[in-house]
Design an enzyme around this catalytic site. Structure first.
Site, PDB file in Angstrom:
ATOM      1  N   LYS A 131       0.849  -1.200   0.000  1.00  0.00           N
ATOM      2  CA  LYS A 131       0.000   0.000   0.000  1.00  0.00           C
ATOM      3  C   LYS A 131       0.880   1.243   0.000  1.00  0.00           C
ATOM      4  O   LYS A 131       1.917   1.277   0.664  1.00  0.00           O
ATOM      5  CB  LYS A 131      -0.900  -0.039   1.234  1.00  0.00           C
ATOM      6  CG  LYS A 131      -1.970   1.039   1.274  1.00  0.00           C
ATOM      7  CD  LYS A 131      -2.895   0.840   2.479  1.00  0.00           C
ATOM      8  CE  LYS A 131      -4.002   1.880   2.525  1.00  0.00           C
ATOM      9  NZ  LYS A 131      -4.912   1.680   3.688  1.00  0.00           N
ATOM     10  N   SER A 145      -9.744   1.593   2.590  1.00  0.00           N
ATOM     11  CA  SER A 145      -8.874   2.336   1.703  1.00  0.00           C
ATOM     12  C   SER A 145      -7.800   1.491   1.022  1.00  0.00           C
ATOM     13  O   SER A 145      -7.206   1.941   0.037  1.00  0.00           O
ATOM     14  CB  SER A 145      -8.190   3.461   2.483  1.00  0.00           C
ATOM     15  OG  SER A 145      -7.391   2.926   3.515  1.00  0.00           O
ATOM     16  N   SER A 205      -9.961  -0.696   6.836  1.00  0.00           N
ATOM     17  CA  SER A 205      -9.362  -0.567   5.504  1.00  0.00           C
ATOM     18  C   SER A 205      -8.637  -1.786   4.965  1.00  0.00           C
ATOM     19  O   SER A 205      -8.271  -1.795   3.791  1.00  0.00           O
ATOM     20  CB  SER A 205      -8.405   0.620   5.474  1.00  0.00           C
ATOM     21  OG  SER A 205      -9.138   1.793   5.260  1.00  0.00           O
TER      22      SER A 205
END
Ligand code: GLN
Length: 475
Positions: free
Chosen positions: A79, A154, A178
Site C-alpha cells: 500500500k 482504503s 481498511s
C-alpha cells in the site's frame, strides 16, 4: 504459469524444487500486471527494475547454495502509505506526488530480510481516508469481480491486486476497516492484527491509536505466514509488543464457543449478506461449535465515536503536510502562512480537508470536552463490551460490511452513506482487538466476507478457526 491457483506455500515449493526461478515468477507477475492493470488500476507505481534485480539476486543465492529467506522470491504489493526506501510514496495524495521515501518501514525491512520481491505500490484512498479508493488523487481502482464496482477501501489497490493475481500477497493498513472491507469486497483474506502486534514505524500515520498494518492474501495459511513475518516488538514503535505466548487453549471445533452479536444483524444489513454469514455459522454449529447470541450494547455509538477520535488524530497527524516539512509547496505565496494555506488547499483532497476541519473543531477548547473527551469515554465502554463478551465466548463472528461491493460513484457524494459501510469494522480498531475477513460465499456473483474477531493477541486461534471454515466451505 497458473497464477490463479498459486499461493505462497505452493510458490515456495516450486522455487524450492527449482521448477521456477525467482526471476520467472517475478516476470510472470509483471506480465500479468501489464495485461490487467490498465483495467483495474490496482497499482500506483510498478518497480519492475528493482523487482527483477531482487529476483536475480535470489536466483544467484540459490545457485550458490546459500541460505535464502523464508519468503524468498515471493512477489508482493505494498500500500502506498507504507515506506520503501527510494520508492515513491504518495499515499494517494497530490501533496506527495513527488515524495520518495528516505527509509524502509519496519515491516518492509522484515520482508526484505525474508527475501520478498516488491512489485510496486498500490492505490488507496488519500491518506487512507475512505472506503472505496475513489478518494485517491490518482483515480479509482476497479473491483476485479465487476469493473463497475469499487474494490472497497482504503486498501482497495492491495485487495484488487491480490484478487486479480497481480501479486501473491499485499500489505494494507487498517484504521477503521481498511484491510477487512476491501478484502471482503474482493474475495480475499485480510487481517487487522491486534493493536501493537505489528510495528507502525514507516506507515504514514492516519490515526495513531487505531492504525495497524496487516496482510491481504489468497488464503488463511498465507495470511498467517505474512503475519508471522511482520509481527513483533520494534524499538522504533513504542506501542509495539511481542505477542505474548498466549494461553488460549486452541479449542477443537466442537468445543469452540462462538458469539453472534445481535447488533450486527439488525436493520441496515443486506438480508442476502446476512443469510450467507448465518449459513456459515450454522455449519459450524452442525460441527458441534456452541453458538450463542451476545450483545455488544455500545455498537450503535461506535461509528460516531470513531469519526471523532479518528478525525482528531488526523488533524494532528496531517499538520506536517504543510508544503515545508512535507509536501510540495504552493507557488506564488507571499508569506509563510500563505505557503501553508495554499499548499494544503492545493495538495489535499476534499475528504482529507473535511476530516482535518472536523478534528480541529472537536479538539478546540470549548468543544474538546463535549466531543473528544466524550468519545474517549464511549471508547472505554466499547472496550468493556468486548471484554465482557470474551468472558463468555472464544470468538465473535459477524459480517465485515453491510453490503457487497457497491457501484463506483454510488456513495461518493454522500459521506455519511460512505461512513456507514464501516459500521461493523470500526469497533475492533477502537478496542484494539484482532479481526480477520474471510471470503465465505457470494451474493449475485459478488464476494461476502465473514468477520472473525478475537481477544487481544488471539491471532493464532483466529487463523485456526478460519482455516477450519475454509476447508468446510471447500467440501
Ligand atoms: N473507511 C474508514 C475511513 O474512511 C477506514 C479507513 C481506514 O481504515 N484507513 O475512515
Amino acid at each position: 504459469m497458473d497464477l490463479a491457483n498459486l499461493t505462497i506455500i505452493k510458490a515456495r515449493q516450486l522455487l524450492k524444487d527449482k521448477e521456477v526461478s525467482a526471476t520467472e515468477l517475478a516476470q510472470a507477475y509483471l506480465a500479468r500486471i501489464k495485461k490487467e492493470d490498465a483495467k483495474i488500476h490496482a497499482y500506483l507505481s510498478v518497480t519492475e527494475k528493482t523487482a527483477l534485480a531482487q529476483a536475480q539476486k535470489i536466483d544467484d543465492k540459490i545457485a550458490d547454495g546459500l541460505e535464502i529467506g523464508l519468503l524468498a522470491g515471493i512477489p508482493c504489493a505494498i500500500k502506498d502509505n507504507i515506506l520503501i526506501e527510494g520508492v515513491k510514496s504518495t499515499a494517494g495524495s497530490k501533496i506527495l506526488a513527488n515524495y520518495s521515501a528516505p527509509y524502509d518501514a519496519t515491516v518492509i525491512r522484515k520482508l526484505k530480510k525474508a527475501d520478498t520481491i516488491f512489485l510496486g505500490k498500490t492505490n488507496m484512498d488519500e491518506f487512507a481516508m475512505g472506503s472505496s479508493t475513489e478518494n485517491s488523487a490518482y483515480g479509482a481502482t476497479k473491483n476485479p469481480h465487476d469493473l463497475k464496482r469499487v474494490p472497497g477501501g482504503s486498501s482497495g489497490g492491495s485487495a484488487a491486486a491480490v484478487a486479480a493475481d497481480e501479486c501473491l500477497f499485499a500489505l494494507g493498513s487498517d484504521t477503521g476497516g481498511s484491510i477487512r472491507q476491501p478484502a471482503s469486497f474482493c474475495g480475499v483474506v485480510g487481517l487487522k492484527p491486534t493493536y501493537g502486534a505489528v510495528s507502525r514505524y514507516g506507515v504514514m500515520a492516519m490515526a495513531s491509536s487505531l492504525d495497524q498494518i496487516g496482510p491481504l492474501t489468497k488464503n488463511v495459511a498465507d495470511c498467517q505466514i505474512i503475519f508471522d513475518a511482520i509481527k513483533g516488538k520494534d524499538p522504533r514503535d513504542a506501542t509495539s509488543v511481542n505477542s505474548p505466548t498466549t494461553d488460549y487453549r486452541l479449542p477443537t471445533t466442537d468445543k469452540l464457543r462462538i458469539g453472534v452479536p445481535k447488533e450486527y444483524f439488525a436493520k441496515g444489513l443486506d438480508p442476502e449478506v446476512g443469510k450467507v454469514i448465518k449459513g456459515v455459522i450454522d455449519r459450524l454449529a452442525q460441527q458441534g461449535a456452541r453458538v450463542e447470541e451476545i450483545s455488544l450494547p455500545h455498537s450503535e455509538y461506535a461509528l460516531a465515536c470513531y469519526y471523532i477520535i479518528m478525525a482528531s488524530e488526523v488533524a494532528a497527524n496531517l499538520a506536517r503536510f504543510d508544503g515545508i516539512k512535507y509536501g510540495a509547496p504552493a507557488g506564488e505565496a507571499q508569506n509563510l502562512l500563505e505557503v501553508y494555506l495554499k499548499s494544503r488547499q492545493q495538495g489535499l483532497g476534499d475528504e482529507v480537508r473535511r476530516r482535518i476541519m472536523l478534528g480541529t473543531y472537536s479538539l478546540s477548547s470549548g468543544y474538546y470536552d463535549a466531543y473528544y473527551l466524550r468519545a474517549q469515554k464511549v471508547r472505554t465502554k466499547i472496550i468493556e463490551d468486548f471484554k465482557k463478551a470474551f468472558g463468555r465466548v472464544d470468538l465473535i463472528m459477524a459480517p465485515v460490511s453491510p453490503t457487497t461491493a457497491f457501484k463506483i460513484g454510488e456513495k461518493i457524494d454522500d459521506p455519511v452513506q460512505m461512513y456507514l459501510s464501516d459500521i461493523y469494522t470500526v469497533p475492533m480498531n477502537l478496542a484494539g482487538v484482532p479481526a480477520l475477513s474471510l471470503p465465505c460465499g457470494k451474493v449475485e456473483k459478488l464476494p461476502v466476507g465473514l468477520q472473525i474477531i478475537g481477544p487481544h493477541f488471539s491471532e493464532e486461534l483466529i487463523f485456526q478457526v478460519a482455516q477450519t471454515i475454509e476447508s468446510l466451505l471447500r467440501s
